[in-house]
Motif scaffolding. Structure first.
Motif, PDB file in Angstrom:
ATOM      1  N   VAL A  32       6.927  -3.300   1.579  1.00  0.00           N
ATOM      2  CA  VAL A  32       7.885  -2.259   1.199  1.00  0.00           C
ATOM      3  C   VAL A  32       7.267  -0.882   1.395  1.00  0.00           C
ATOM      4  N   ALA A  33       8.143   0.118   1.567  1.00  0.00           N
ATOM      5  CA  ALA A  33       7.754   1.530   1.513  1.00  0.00           C
ATOM      6  C   ALA A  33       8.733   2.212   0.573  1.00  0.00           C
ATOM      7  N   ILE A  34       8.214   3.067  -0.303  1.00  0.00           N
ATOM      8  CA  ILE A  34       9.049   3.730  -1.301  1.00  0.00           C
ATOM      9  C   ILE A  34       9.162   5.206  -0.946  1.00  0.00           C
ATOM     10  N   LEU A  35      10.403   5.654  -0.756  1.00  0.00           N
ATOM     11  CA  LEU A  35      10.684   7.048  -0.431  1.00  0.00           C
ATOM     12  C   LEU A  35      11.061   7.810  -1.698  1.00  0.00           C
ATOM     13  N   SER A  36      10.549   9.021  -1.814  1.00  0.00           N
ATOM     14  CA  SER A  36      10.922   9.909  -2.916  1.00  0.00           C
ATOM     15  C   SER A  36      10.846  11.336  -2.418  1.00  0.00           C
ATOM     16  N   ASN A  37      11.962  12.073  -2.536  1.00  0.00           N
ATOM     17  CA  ASN A  37      12.016  13.463  -2.068  1.00  0.00           C
ATOM     18  C   ASN A  37      11.594  13.598  -0.612  1.00  0.00           C
ATOM     19  N   GLY A  38      11.991  12.625   0.203  1.00  0.00           N
ATOM     20  CA  GLY A  38      11.735  12.691   1.632  1.00  0.00           C
ATOM     21  C   GLY A  38      10.335  12.310   2.049  1.00  0.00           C
ATOM     22  N   LYS A  39       9.504  11.841   1.113  1.00  0.00           N
ATOM     23  CA  LYS A  39       8.131  11.471   1.421  1.00  0.00           C
ATOM     24  C   LYS A  39       7.846  10.037   0.985  1.00  0.00           C
ATOM     25  N   ILE A  40       6.849   9.419   1.594  1.00  0.00           N
ATOM     26  CA  ILE A  40       6.428   8.087   1.180  1.00  0.00           C
ATOM     27  C   ILE A  40       5.602   8.227  -0.097  1.00  0.00           C
ATOM     28  N   ALA A  41       6.116   7.654  -1.189  1.00  0.00           N
ATOM     29  CA  ALA A  41       5.447   7.758  -2.490  1.00  0.00           C
ATOM     30  C   ALA A  41       4.550   6.568  -2.778  1.00  0.00           C
ATOM     31  N   GLY A  42       4.750   5.470  -2.050  1.00  0.00           N
ATOM     32  CA  GLY A  42       3.951   4.273  -2.292  1.00  0.00           C
ATOM     33  C   GLY A  42       4.456   3.125  -1.448  1.00  0.00           C
ATOM     34  N   GLY A  43       3.917   1.955  -1.701  1.00  0.00           N
ATOM     35  CA  GLY A  43       4.343   0.772  -0.967  1.00  0.00           C
ATOM     36  C   GLY A  43       3.178  -0.121  -0.638  1.00  0.00           C
ATOM     37  N   GLY A  44       3.427  -1.086   0.239  1.00  0.00           N
ATOM     38  CA  GLY A  44       2.404  -2.031   0.643  1.00  0.00           C
ATOM     39  C   GLY A  44       2.911  -3.450   0.638  1.00  0.00           C
ATOM     40  N   GLU A  45       1.979  -4.393   0.563  1.00  0.00           N
ATOM     41  CA  GLU A  45       2.323  -5.813   0.538  1.00  0.00           C
ATOM     42  C   GLU A  45       2.906  -6.172  -0.828  1.00  0.00           C
ATOM     43  N   VAL A  46       4.061  -6.826  -0.829  1.00  0.00           N
ATOM     44  CA  VAL A  46       4.709  -7.187  -2.095  1.00  0.00           C
ATOM     45  C   VAL A  46       3.828  -8.139  -2.903  1.00  0.00           C
ATOM     46  N   LYS A  47       3.172  -9.055  -2.226  1.00  0.00           N
ATOM     47  CA  LYS A  47       2.319 -10.020  -2.955  1.00  0.00           C
ATOM     48  C   LYS A  47       1.200  -9.305  -3.698  1.00  0.00           C
ATOM     49  N   ASP A  48       0.665  -8.209  -3.121  1.00  0.00           N
ATOM     50  CA  ASP A  48      -0.381  -7.450  -3.789  1.00  0.00           C
ATOM     51  C   ASP A  48       0.163  -6.716  -5.012  1.00  0.00           C
ATOM     52  N   ILE A  49       1.379  -6.174  -4.881  1.00  0.00           N
ATOM     53  CA  ILE A  49       2.020  -5.486  -6.006  1.00  0.00           C
ATOM     54  C   ILE A  49       2.276  -6.471  -7.144  1.00  0.00           C
ATOM     55  N   VAL A  50       2.730  -7.669  -6.803  1.00  0.00           N
ATOM     56  CA  VAL A  50       3.010  -8.684  -7.823  1.00  0.00           C
ATOM     57  C   VAL A  50       1.726  -9.142  -8.500  1.00  0.00           C
ATOM     58  N   GLU A  51       0.679  -9.356  -7.713  1.00  0.00           N
ATOM     59  CA  GLU A  51      -0.586  -9.844  -8.272  1.00  0.00           C
ATOM     60  C   GLU A  51      -1.193  -8.859  -9.265  1.00  0.00           C
ATOM     61  N   LYS A  52      -0.982  -7.562  -9.043  1.00  0.00           N
ATOM     62  CA  LYS A  52      -1.565  -6.543  -9.910  1.00  0.00           C
ATOM     63  C   LYS A  52      -0.720  -6.267 -11.152  1.00  0.00           C
ATOM     64  N   SER A  53       0.472  -6.848 -11.227  1.00  0.00           N
ATOM     65  CA  SER A  53       1.388  -6.559 -12.325  1.00  0.00           C
ATOM     66  C   SER A  53       1.225  -7.550 -13.474  1.00  0.00           C
ATOM     67  N   ALA A  54       1.335  -7.051 -14.685  1.00  0.00           N
ATOM     68  CA  ALA A  54       1.301  -7.927 -15.860  1.00  0.00           C
ATOM     69  C   ALA A  54       2.610  -8.688 -15.999  1.00  0.00           C
ATOM     70  N   ASP A  55       3.690  -8.078 -15.523  1.00  0.00           N
ATOM     71  CA  ASP A  55       5.015  -8.712 -15.584  1.00  0.00           C
ATOM     72  C   ASP A  55       5.410  -9.084 -14.157  1.00  0.00           C
ATOM     73  N   LYS A  56       5.088 -10.309 -13.751  1.00  0.00           N
ATOM     74  CA  LYS A  56       5.310 -10.727 -12.370  1.00  0.00           C
ATOM     75  C   LYS A  56       6.786 -10.644 -11.973  1.00  0.00           C
ATOM     76  N   ARG A  57       7.671 -10.980 -12.891  1.00  0.00           N
ATOM     77  CA  ARG A  57       9.107 -11.022 -12.567  1.00  0.00           C
ATOM     78  C   ARG A  57       9.646  -9.632 -12.226  1.00  0.00           C
ATOM     79  N   HIS A  58       9.129  -8.604 -12.891  1.00  0.00           N
ATOM     80  CA  HIS A  58       9.631  -7.240 -12.670  1.00  0.00           C
ATOM     81  C   HIS A  58       8.563  -6.350 -12.052  1.00  0.00           C
ATOM     82  N   ALA A  59       7.666  -6.953 -11.279  1.00  0.00           N
ATOM     83  CA  ALA A  59       6.531  -6.211 -10.724  1.00  0.00           C
ATOM     84  C   ALA A  59       6.964  -5.033  -9.869  1.00  0.00           C
TER      85      ALA A  59
END
Length: 247
Positions: free
Chosen positions: A211-238
């Motif tokens: 994913v890539a996250i846009l905010s105010n016309g700029k890339i604010a974040g993103g990356g591999e979804v599996k990495d985002i999920v792995e780093k989250s305490a709440d996997k379902r709403h990572a």
């Protein structure tokens, strides 16, 4: 996944101007990202973040103010690039009196496909979107989920290598959403490259590998979804939690 870039965006900007060419708004402010072959890539952002403007530049409907967009290494308006592209807009207007079969045949005809090949392709696509039994029914009587699947079938008539889906589950009930998500997952399993925009972050977490996250016309974040999920305490709403943290 492959390292081959299907979409490559570098330093992309879009400034809208008034009649006297005075700048009104900078909708996209210098973004970089790429979509690789086989990706299911999510472009996420709040309203006004620049998603729609970015999609229009990818499709060649808008000219960038600066930066570059390449599809398969070519400019978006190149005929060879467009031949590999399928697009589903957020609002799909289907003629209510045409059947599902007639609707897909119509788009096959617009693509220049011979009649015999178009009929064969239409039957294949309606089977793929699980609407063979409803092929002879007018689409005006379809549920929103069924109508969305007809629209996706129409976007697939030319067997594109890249499918761009703008808010594919917007306005659908849970059953329709599940049907469309299952179809996208099936396309991804077949190796199709898919670019999706959506506000439904739970759906994006289920479907996308990047994913890539846009905010105010700029890339604010993103990356591999599996990495985002792995780093989250709440996997379902990572992805929701990550989105809230960067926007």
């Amino acid at each position: 996944m492959s390292d081959e870039c299907v979409i490559e965006i570098r330093g992309l900007e879009k400034t809208f101007r008034d009649f006297w060419l005075k700048p009104l708004a900078k909708a996209v402010a210098g973004i970089d990202f790429e979509v690789r072959r086989g990706d299911v890539f999510g472009l996420i952002g709040p309203n006004g973040s620049g998603k729609s403007t970015t999609i229009k530049m990818i499709l060649g409907l808008l000219t960038p103010s600066a930066g570059t967009v390449k599809l398969f290494g070519l400019p978006p308006r190149a005929k060879a690039a467009r031949a590999k592209l399928g697009y589903l807009p957020e609002l799909s207007y289907l003629h209510p009196f045409l059947t599902a079969e007639e609707t897909v045949l119509y788009y096959a005809g617009l693509s220049g496909m011979p009649r015999a090949a178009a009929k064969k392709r239409t039957a294949e696509l309606l089977a793929q979107v699980k609407l063979s039994a409803a092929a002879k029914r007018p689409v005006g009587g379809f549920s929103k989920g069924m109508a969305r699947r007809v629209a996706i079938a129409s976007a697939l008539v030319a067997d594109p290598e890249l499918l761009v889906l703008d808010e594919p589950t917007s306005g659908l009930d849970p059953i329709g959403t599940r049907e469309v998500k299952e179809l996208i997952a099936d396309l991804a399993a077949r190796g199709m490259t898919v670019l999706i925009t959506s506000h439904q972050l739970f759906d994006m977490q289920d479907l996308c590998n990047r994913v890539a996250i846009l905010s105010n016309g700029k890339i604010a974040g993103g990356g591999e979804v599996k990495d985002i999920v792995e780093k989250s305490a709440d996997k379902r709403h990572a992805l929701e939690d990550y989105f809230a943290g960067v926007v």
